[in-house]
Design a protein around this motif. Structure first.
Motif, PDB file in Angstrom:
ATOM      1  N   UNK A  71     102.454 -24.198  81.834  1.00  0.00           N
ATOM      2  CA  UNK A  71     102.639 -23.245  80.809  1.00  0.00           C
ATOM      3  C   UNK A  71     101.068 -22.893  80.308  1.00  0.00           C
ATOM      4  N   UNK A  72      99.967 -23.863  80.276  1.00  0.00           N
ATOM      5  CA  UNK A  72      98.887 -23.726  79.980  1.00  0.00           C
ATOM      6  C   UNK A  72      97.955 -22.801  80.934  1.00  0.00           C
ATOM      7  N   UNK A  73      98.358 -23.060  82.086  1.00  0.00           N
ATOM      8  CA  UNK A  73      97.686 -22.264  83.031  1.00  0.00           C
ATOM      9  C   UNK A  73      98.429 -20.924  83.197  1.00  0.00           C
ATOM     10  N   UNK A  74      99.637 -20.821  82.986  1.00  0.00           N
ATOM     11  CA  UNK A  74     100.263 -19.365  82.538  1.00  0.00           C
ATOM     12  C   UNK A  74      99.425 -18.448  81.457  1.00  0.00           C
ATOM     13  N   UNK A  75      99.356 -19.410  80.425  1.00  0.00           N
ATOM     14  CA  UNK A  75      98.644 -18.522  79.305  1.00  0.00           C
ATOM     15  C   UNK A  75      97.238 -18.086  79.776  1.00  0.00           C
ATOM     16  N   UNK A  76      96.580 -18.949  80.434  1.00  0.00           N
ATOM     17  CA  UNK A  76      95.173 -18.768  80.828  1.00  0.00           C
ATOM     18  C   UNK A  76      95.201 -17.660  81.849  1.00  0.00           C
ATOM     19  N   UNK A  77      96.083 -17.769  82.878  1.00  0.00           N
ATOM     20  CA  UNK A  77      96.312 -16.668  83.917  1.00  0.00           C
ATOM     21  C   UNK A  77      96.662 -15.201  83.171  1.00  0.00           C
ATOM     22  N   UNK A  78      97.470 -15.063  82.239  1.00  0.00           N
ATOM     23  CA  UNK A  78      97.717 -14.041  81.403  1.00  0.00           C
ATOM     24  C   UNK A  78      96.571 -13.472  80.837  1.00  0.00           C
TER      25      UNK A  78
ATOM     26  N   UNK B  15     114.540 -25.836  84.398  1.00  0.00           N
ATOM     27  CA  UNK B  15     114.309 -24.756  83.523  1.00  0.00           C
ATOM     28  C   UNK B  15     112.496 -24.575  83.220  1.00  0.00           C
ATOM     29  N   UNK B  16     111.974 -25.772  83.432  1.00  0.00           N
ATOM     30  CA  UNK B  16     110.568 -25.620  83.383  1.00  0.00           C
ATOM     31  C   UNK B  16     109.697 -24.938  84.516  1.00  0.00           C
ATOM     32  N   UNK B  17     110.537 -24.716  85.546  1.00  0.00           N
ATOM     33  CA  UNK B  17     109.806 -23.695  86.697  1.00  0.00           C
ATOM     34  C   UNK B  17     109.287 -22.522  86.007  1.00  0.00           C
ATOM     35  N   UNK B  18     109.891 -21.971  85.216  1.00  0.00           N
ATOM     36  CA  UNK B  18     109.589 -20.563  84.714  1.00  0.00           C
ATOM     37  C   UNK B  18     108.509 -20.505  83.466  1.00  0.00           C
ATOM     38  N   UNK B  19     107.938 -21.630  83.332  1.00  0.00           N
ATOM     39  CA  UNK B  19     107.003 -21.455  82.306  1.00  0.00           C
ATOM     40  C   UNK B  19     105.759 -20.924  82.710  1.00  0.00           C
ATOM     41  N   UNK B  20     105.357 -20.955  83.951  1.00  0.00           N
ATOM     42  CA  UNK B  20     104.128 -20.560  84.215  1.00  0.00           C
ATOM     43  C   UNK B  20     104.292 -18.612  84.212  1.00  0.00           C
ATOM     44  N   UNK B  21     105.235 -18.261  85.075  1.00  0.00           N
ATOM     45  CA  UNK B  21     105.497 -16.774  85.060  1.00  0.00           C
ATOM     46  C   UNK B  21     105.616 -16.301  83.606  1.00  0.00           C
TER      47      UNK B  21
END
Length: 172
Positions: A64-71, A135-141
């Motif tokens: 999730x943190x990397x998802x926010x950073x990447x976004x 369900x945590x698999x979708x946290x990044x995208x």
């Protein structure tokens, strides 16, 4: 057309590389659940262990943190090719989550210690990392695309005539 494909491919490949690094980080930070070896195979040594939940939590925090950073990085750097970068965030985030899971469960980083109260003569071993809450698999995208959309919405609203009274037309 080739620039859009290149922007999509660079986004997906960058997130995939980050997924491998995230998997190694997940493997290094997450505690392992204790299993005891019996004649029927391995069974969970401590049914009240929180290590299985901790694995899901660490996975969600890291991805999730990397998802926010990447976004955020994708929005600031991909202003010319918004749609290919956004689609790359979605596809690359899903791929990165799967690579994080695969890398973290395949490779063990750091010292693995297991603490469990076992009977004398019973061998206790650390278990492999796995997710119990898929369900945590979708946290990044999800967080990458959501933060990208939030930044674009705030930027679009700031320049919008709807922000001014009467839509910028003045009172009638």
């Amino acid at each position: 057309m080739t620039r859009e494909v290149r922007a999509f491919a660079v986004t997906v490949l960058t997130l995939a590389a980050l997924g491998v690094a995230a998997g190694l980080l997940w493997s290094g930070l997450t505690p392992r659940a204790p299993y005891q070896v019996t004649e029927r195979g391995t069974v969970l040594a401590d049914p009240t262990t929180q290590a299985l939940i901790a694995a899901d939590g660490w996975f969600a925090v890291i991805t999730g943190g990397l998802g926010l950073l990447c976004g955020g990085v994708a929005w600031f750097s991909g202003r010319r090719w918004m749609l290919p970068v956004l689609l790359g965030l979605c596809a690359g985030g899903a791929l990165a989550s799967f690579l994080t899971l695969w890398t973290g469960s395949t490779f063990t980083i750091g010292a693995v210690t297991v603490e469990a109260a076992a009977a004398p003569g019973v061998k206790v071993v650390p278990g492999a990392l796995k997710l119990t809450a898929s369900g945590v698999m979708v946290s990044w995208p999800l967080l990458a695309v959501g933060f990208f959309g939030l930044l674009e919405g705030m930027h679009g609203y700031r320049d919008s005539p709807l922000r001014q009274p009467y839509g910028g037309l003045g009172p009638s």
